[in-house]
Write an enzyme that holds these catalytic residues in place. Sequence first.
Site, PDB file in Angstrom:
ATOM      1  N   ASN A  10      39.665  40.200  30.725  1.00  0.00           N
ATOM      2  CA  ASN A  10      39.938  39.489  32.217  1.00  0.00           C
ATOM      3  C   ASN A  10      40.696  40.655  32.902  1.00  0.00           C
ATOM      4  O   ASN A  10      41.905  40.806  32.535  1.00  0.00           O
ATOM      5  CB  ASN A  10      40.944  38.261  31.882  1.00  0.00           C
ATOM      6  N   ARG A  88      35.820  37.732  32.590  1.00  0.00           N
ATOM      7  CA  ARG A  88      36.108  36.727  33.847  1.00  0.00           C
ATOM      8  C   ARG A  88      35.975  37.819  35.095  1.00  0.00           C
ATOM      9  O   ARG A  88      35.980  38.839  35.186  1.00  0.00           O
ATOM     10  CB  ARG A  88      37.404  36.920  33.726  1.00  0.00           C
ATOM     11  N   HIS A 177      40.265  29.500  40.171  1.00  0.00           N
ATOM     12  CA  HIS A 177      40.656  28.866  38.959  1.00  0.00           C
ATOM     13  C   HIS A 177      39.559  27.873  38.351  1.00  0.00           C
ATOM     14  O   HIS A 177      39.984  26.958  37.717  1.00  0.00           O
ATOM     15  CB  HIS A 177      42.005  28.024  39.191  1.00  0.00           C
ATOM     16  N   ARG A 238      52.153  34.466  47.765  1.00  0.00           N
ATOM     17  CA  ARG A 238      51.067  34.177  48.577  1.00  0.00           C
ATOM     18  C   ARG A 238      51.569  32.933  49.310  1.00  0.00           C
ATOM     19  O   ARG A 238      52.229  31.874  48.761  1.00  0.00           O
ATOM     20  CB  ARG A 238      49.724  33.730  48.036  1.00  0.00           C
ATOM     21  N   GLU A 382      41.603  29.200  29.359  1.00  0.00           N
ATOM     22  CA  GLU A 382      40.536  29.773  30.320  1.00  0.00           C
ATOM     23  C   GLU A 382      39.998  30.813  29.335  1.00  0.00           C
ATOM     24  O   GLU A 382      38.590  30.923  29.298  1.00  0.00           O
ATOM     25  CB  GLU A 382      41.004  30.607  31.519  1.00  0.00           C
TER      26      GLU A 382
END
Length: 408
Positions: A10, A88, A177, A238, A382
């Site tokens: 990832n 990923r 996500h 963010r 994940e």
Amino acid sequence: MLSPLILVINCGSSSLKFALFPLEGRTPVLVGLAECLGQAEASIRIDHAGTRDKRAIANAGHQQALDCLLGRLGEMGLLEPISAVGHRVVHGGERFTGSAPITPEVLADIEACAQLAPLHNRANLIGIFAAMKALPDTPQVAVFDTAFHQTMPPEAYLYALPRLYHSRLGVRRYGFHGTSHRFVAAEAVKLLGLDPDHHGLIIAHLGNGASATAVLNGRSVDTTMGMTPLEGLVMGTRSGDVDFGVLAHIARHEGLDIDGLEALLNKTSGLLGLSGLSGDCRALQEAASQGHAGATEALGVFVHRLVRHIGALAMSLPRLDALIFTGGIGENSALIRGRTLDHLGLLGFELDSAANDTMPRGESGVISRGAGPKAAVLPTNEEWMIAHDTAAIAGLLSNSAQNERLAS
């Protein structure tokens, strides 16, 4: 003969997470992280068999970090058993509705999508090429963050802009996500004993990056992130949703160009910008408990925005059976979960304060009571989801074995 292993890679914009999974079970045999890549303090950490090996790799980029990782795996005798590698990939655009074996055509499509997520997709490609070089005869699989959300209907993914921008530039809402939301959605059905074919969920993946998704019968029908991971909820640095008129006003008065605005919205806004202190929820909770006004207001805005989006997502569903909290904040902040549920009485949620406050770290459980929809905490995984897809696509699992892994 050594048991097959699945390597999960990832690559983030300045980090590299990795894990090695066996074909059976969800517990990795090795995990690690390379962080601060491209900086003097860059380092790599490998956890294996109860030991931690951490070493400096000053100024190393993704390629050097991967070379270091693969070299260490070779020294540990763990390179040869790797039977497939899962990567990923953040953005799959409209090209990918599921995970895919990596071919020259798939690589070209990932590169084509890089304009939609330039920092992430290009880092993902570095990981793919490095793994292909080190393991040239090993199947490689791409698992896309956006794929789960490709089931959203046009009314959920289209922006109210001239249609030519969608057809010409791919401008639309994609959502992110997705691997986490897909894993949690399936686990929630088992945890709560829901009918797989008749249920409605809202999943709140809350962390430094945060998004919420409405899931109907296992399929995403709406989500908070948009064309990029900037839209929607307040996040660590963010901003989430902002009126563009505000940005035009700031740009005119501060002399900011497009790059300056992007940096403002992605790197210095969110919880960090609101609090003037930190983008870390844990630090803000501690500061708020000591009376820090900026931290208190930042947490208040975070919860307000989350509640507002949960209410909106509920209207995308014909039924609402449960709200699931996951991600670093969702799994570990009883304060955020409690405040959120306190504001959702209109939807029938009733907080069980004792269950919420005592929820063990890393565990799943229900934190609501009453006859309304359930609220629960469910840790995401994940990396295992990527490993599962990779093993299945690489042909390492029979159909029965795939079903057993998902049901375990």
